[in-house]
Motif scaffolding. Structure first.
Motif, PDB file in Angstrom:
ATOM      1  N   GLY A 111       0.794  -1.206   0.000  1.00  0.00           N
ATOM      2  CA  GLY A 111       0.000   0.000   0.000  1.00  0.00           C
ATOM      3  C   GLY A 111       0.833   1.267   0.000  1.00  0.00           C
ATOM      4  N   ASP A 112       0.427   2.228  -0.814  1.00  0.00           N
ATOM      5  CA  ASP A 112       1.108   3.518  -0.840  1.00  0.00           C
ATOM      6  C   ASP A 112       0.846   4.239   0.476  1.00  0.00           C
ATOM      7  OD1 ASP A 112       0.119   3.976  -4.291  1.00  0.00           O
ATOM      8  OD2 ASP A 112       1.806   2.896  -3.404  1.00  0.00           O
ATOM      9  N   SER A 113       1.880   4.782   1.067  1.00  0.00           N
ATOM     10  CA  SER A 113       1.709   5.446   2.352  1.00  0.00           C
ATOM     11  C   SER A 113       1.266   6.888   2.149  1.00  0.00           C
ATOM     12  CB  SER A 113       3.033   5.406   3.127  1.00  0.00           C
ATOM     13  OG  SER A 113       4.050   5.984   2.362  1.00  0.00           O
ATOM     14  N   GLN A 114       0.521   7.401   3.089  1.00  0.00           N
ATOM     15  CA  GLN A 114       0.052   8.774   3.016  1.00  0.00           C
ATOM     16  C   GLN A 114       1.169   9.739   3.389  1.00  0.00           C
ATOM     17  OE1 GLN A 114      -2.930   9.741   1.904  1.00  0.00           O
ATOM     18  NE2 GLN A 114      -3.334   7.581   1.440  1.00  0.00           N
ATOM     19  N   PRO A 115       1.331  10.827   2.636  1.00  0.00           N
ATOM     20  CA  PRO A 115       2.395  11.780   2.941  1.00  0.00           C
ATOM     21  C   PRO A 115       2.152  12.483   4.265  1.00  0.00           C
ATOM     22  CG  PRO A 115       0.917  12.662   1.275  1.00  0.00           C
ATOM     23  CD  PRO A 115       0.507  11.240   1.503  1.00  0.00           C
ATOM     24  N   THR A 116       3.215  12.680   4.986  1.00  0.00           N
ATOM     25  CA  THR A 116       3.157  13.396   6.254  1.00  0.00           C
ATOM     26  C   THR A 116       4.195  14.512   6.214  1.00  0.00           C
ATOM     27  OG1 THR A 116       2.541  11.381   7.402  1.00  0.00           O
ATOM     28  CG2 THR A 116       3.384  13.188   8.748  1.00  0.00           C
ATOM     29  N   PRO A 117       3.827  15.740   6.567  1.00  0.00           N
ATOM     30  CA  PRO A 117       4.802  16.827   6.537  1.00  0.00           C
ATOM     31  C   PRO A 117       6.034  16.488   7.366  1.00  0.00           C
ATOM     32  CG  PRO A 117       2.594  17.668   6.891  1.00  0.00           C
ATOM     33  CD  PRO A 117       2.495  16.181   6.989  1.00  0.00           C
ATOM     34  N   SER A 118       7.188  16.689   6.794  1.00  0.00           N
ATOM     35  CA  SER A 118       8.432  16.391   7.482  1.00  0.00           C
ATOM     36  C   SER A 118       9.526  17.225   6.864  1.00  0.00           C
ATOM     37  CB  SER A 118       8.764  14.893   7.359  1.00  0.00           C
ATOM     38  OG  SER A 118       8.981  14.546   6.006  1.00  0.00           O
ATOM     39  N   THR A 119      10.739  17.027   7.323  1.00  0.00           N
ATOM     40  CA  THR A 119      11.886  17.721   6.760  1.00  0.00           C
ATOM     41  C   THR A 119      12.678  16.738   5.914  1.00  0.00           C
ATOM     42  OG1 THR A 119      11.994  19.141   8.706  1.00  0.00           O
ATOM     43  CG2 THR A 119      13.949  19.049   7.325  1.00  0.00           C
ATOM     44  N   PRO A 120      12.944  17.055   4.620  1.00  0.00           N
ATOM     45  CA  PRO A 120      12.679  18.342   3.986  1.00  0.00           C
ATOM     46  C   PRO A 120      11.249  18.579   3.536  1.00  0.00           C
ATOM     47  CG  PRO A 120      13.735  16.887   2.427  1.00  0.00           C
ATOM     48  CD  PRO A 120      13.700  16.153   3.737  1.00  0.00           C
ATOM     49  N   SER A 121      10.505  17.464   3.193  1.00  0.00           N
ATOM     50  CA  SER A 121       9.129  17.699   2.762  1.00  0.00           C
ATOM     51  C   SER A 121       8.182  16.603   3.250  1.00  0.00           C
ATOM     52  CB  SER A 121       9.051  17.830   1.236  1.00  0.00           C
ATOM     53  OG  SER A 121       9.645  16.690   0.614  1.00  0.00           O
ATOM     54  N   PHE A 122       8.497  15.331   2.910  1.00  0.00           N
ATOM     55  CA  PHE A 122       7.611  14.237   3.296  1.00  0.00           C
ATOM     56  C   PHE A 122       8.421  12.944   3.329  1.00  0.00           C
ATOM     57  CE2 PHE A 122       7.213  15.213  -1.214  1.00  0.00           C
ATOM     58  CZ  PHE A 122       7.628  14.019  -1.786  1.00  0.00           C
ATOM     59  N   PRO A 123       7.932  11.915   4.018  1.00  0.00           N
ATOM     60  CA  PRO A 123       8.651  10.641   4.067  1.00  0.00           C
ATOM     61  C   PRO A 123       8.755  10.010   2.693  1.00  0.00           C
ATOM     62  CG  PRO A 123       6.971  10.748   5.775  1.00  0.00           C
ATOM     63  CD  PRO A 123       6.724  11.899   4.863  1.00  0.00           C
ATOM     64  N   CYS A 124       9.882   9.365   2.431  1.00  0.00           N
ATOM     65  CA  CYS A 124      10.059   8.679   1.162  1.00  0.00           C
ATOM     66  C   CYS A 124      11.021   7.510   1.368  1.00  0.00           C
ATOM     67  CB  CYS A 124      10.570   9.626   0.078  1.00  0.00           C
ATOM     68  SG  CYS A 124      12.039  10.560   0.526  1.00  0.00           S
ATOM     69  N   GLY A 125      11.113   6.657   0.378  1.00  0.00           N
ATOM     70  CA  GLY A 125      11.995   5.504   0.492  1.00  0.00           C
ATOM     71  C   GLY A 125      11.554   4.573   1.603  1.00  0.00           C
ATOM     72  N   ALA A 126      12.533   3.987   2.312  1.00  0.00           N
ATOM     73  CA  ALA A 126      12.236   3.022   3.375  1.00  0.00           C
ATOM     74  C   ALA A 126      11.395   3.638   4.491  1.00  0.00           C
ATOM     75  CB  ALA A 126      13.541   2.472   3.946  1.00  0.00           C
ATOM     76  N   GLU A 127      11.566   4.921   4.723  1.00  0.00           N
ATOM     77  CA  GLU A 127      10.788   5.600   5.764  1.00  0.00           C
ATOM     78  C   GLU A 127       9.293   5.572   5.455  1.00  0.00           C
ATOM     79  OE1 GLU A 127      10.559   9.987   7.991  1.00  0.00           O
ATOM     80  OE2 GLU A 127      11.831   9.695   6.216  1.00  0.00           O
ATOM     81  N   ALA A 128       8.954   5.516   4.153  1.00  0.00           N
ATOM     82  CA  ALA A 128       7.559   5.564   3.745  1.00  0.00           C
ATOM     83  C   ALA A 128       6.973   4.177   3.481  1.00  0.00           C
ATOM     84  CB  ALA A 128       7.429   6.423   2.484  1.00  0.00           C
ATOM     85  N   MET A 129       7.705   3.132   3.834  1.00  0.00           N
ATOM     86  CA  MET A 129       7.202   1.772   3.624  1.00  0.00           C
ATOM     87  C   MET A 129       5.901   1.565   4.385  1.00  0.00           C
ATOM     88  SD  MET A 129       9.112  -1.841   4.519  1.00  0.00           S
ATOM     89  CE  MET A 129      10.663  -1.335   3.761  1.00  0.00           C
ATOM     90  N   ALA A 130       4.987   0.811   3.784  1.00  0.00           N
ATOM     91  CA  ALA A 130       3.708   0.542   4.428  1.00  0.00           C
ATOM     92  C   ALA A 130       3.924  -0.139   5.778  1.00  0.00           C
ATOM     93  CB  ALA A 130       2.851  -0.343   3.528  1.00  0.00           C
ATOM     94  N   PRO A 131       3.165   0.226   6.824  1.00  0.00           N
ATOM     95  CA  PRO A 131       3.367  -0.344   8.167  1.00  0.00           C
ATOM     96  C   PRO A 131       3.339  -1.868   8.213  1.00  0.00           C
ATOM     97  CG  PRO A 131       1.908   1.550   8.269  1.00  0.00           C
ATOM     98  CD  PRO A 131       2.136   1.282   6.816  1.00  0.00           C
ATOM     99  N   VAL A 132       2.444  -2.490   7.429  1.00  0.00           N
ATOM    100  CA  VAL A 132       2.355  -3.948   7.461  1.00  0.00           C
ATOM    101  C   VAL A 132       3.645  -4.582   6.957  1.00  0.00           C
ATOM    102  CG1 VAL A 132       1.252  -4.068   5.175  1.00  0.00           C
ATOM    103  CG2 VAL A 132       0.963  -5.955   6.803  1.00  0.00           C
ATOM    104  N   LEU A 133       4.259  -3.974   5.953  1.00  0.00           N
ATOM    105  CA  LEU A 133       5.511  -4.505   5.416  1.00  0.00           C
ATOM    106  C   LEU A 133       6.671  -4.233   6.368  1.00  0.00           C
ATOM    107  CD1 LEU A 133       7.011  -5.915   3.212  1.00  0.00           C
ATOM    108  CD2 LEU A 133       7.104  -3.782   1.922  1.00  0.00           C
TER     109      LEU A 133
END
Length: 277
Positions: free
Chosen positions: A13-35
């Motif tokens: 599942g594509d993860s929902q963007p969350t405001p962060s620095t520099p902009s939003f989570p991506c890569g491994a940080e944005a992996m779906a929670p179940v995975l």
């Protein structure tokens, strides 16, 4: 969501963007929670950020499962619009790739593919798709020089690519055997490689065995200044292709001998262990 029903191809599942620095989570940080939960207990390599563009960020990370190496490939849409993304993966003949949504899935020989093109469908703004790629081979000669070439296209135009290097550690796993079984296999295997390492910080056969255990091999026995070590090639089926290593440690010098179904594989395993010593 499950990425448009593509979970069977390895896209969680594509993860929902969350405001962060520099902009939003991506890569491994944005992996779906179940995975993330499924893979949490396994050792991993560092996430490597590959060539990117103004449209996508491409990165990858190796996950070392007990039965295979899993390469997780992350494609993040960093543009301001949703895009139809196609990812192509290919490698040399003899090394096979399988995309799957479950890290515990068993590899099946009938699913051998060295080239795959996967349509990620619509990848929303600031969202990440994850491909999980299991790798295996029945050809021990391909281990000496191989990689996975990943290319990402949007609208038919290339936007990012990377080459994921593979080595002996990715395609071998520990093999438990007795000293007698080791001796019998050693006599039957003829593809031997030899090398030595001088001035090593490794001062004992026990220490060498411990290093081998950390590099997907299995210490069989320590006999004085010598140790015997076993592994097997990840073939994707029940065929057991043994990899046997012998090491002799004396005064910081190590003499290696390795036998396997391929001389190039034997040499690659020695190189891997030398680099770890």
């Amino acid at each position: 969501t499950n990425g448009g029903g593509l979970s069977g191809f390895g896209f969680m599942g594509d993860s929902q963007p969350t405001p962060s620095t520099p902009s939003f989570p991506c890569g491994a940080e944005a992996m779906a929670p179940v995975l993330k939960k499924q893979l949490a207990a396994f050792p991993k390599g560092e996430e490597v950020v590959a060539q990117g563009s103004q449209k996508v960020r491409l990165s990858w990370q190796k996950v070392f499962l007990p039965g295979q190496t899993l390469v997780t490939v992350f494609i993040t849409n960093v543009s301001s619009t949703a895009s139809n993304v196609v990812a192509s993966l290919n490698t040399q003949q003899g090394l096979f790739l399988r995309c799957d949504s479950s890290p515990k899935a068993q590899l099946k020989e009938k699913q051998d593919l060295h080239t795959q093109a996967i349509n990620i469908s619509t990848l929303g703004e600031a969202k990440t798709a994850t491909m999980m790629v299991g790798i295996f081979t029945a050809n021990p000669q391909v281990i000496s020089a191989n990689d996975i070439h990943v290319r990402v296209h949007i609208g038919g135009a290339p936007v990012a690519e990377c080459r994921i290097p593979l080595d002996a550690k990715d395609l071998i796993r520990p093999q438990t055997m007795t000293v007698q079984q080791y001796g019998g296999q050693w006599k039957r295997l003829g593809n031997e490689a030899k090398d030595q390492l001088q001035g090593s910080s490794v001062q004992s056969a026990d220490a060498l065995g411990a290093i081998a255990n950390k590099n997907h091999m299995k210490l069989v026995k320590v006999i004085g200044t010598e140790c015997i070590i076993a592994a097997k090639l990840v073939t994707g089926n029940k065929t057991m292709l043994p990899v046997l290593l012998h090491g002799k440690v004396k005064g910081g010098n190590i003499i290696f001998m390795c036998r396997s179904p391929s001389k190039s594989l034997s040499a690659a395993v020695i190189s891997m262990i030398k680099a770890a010593c």
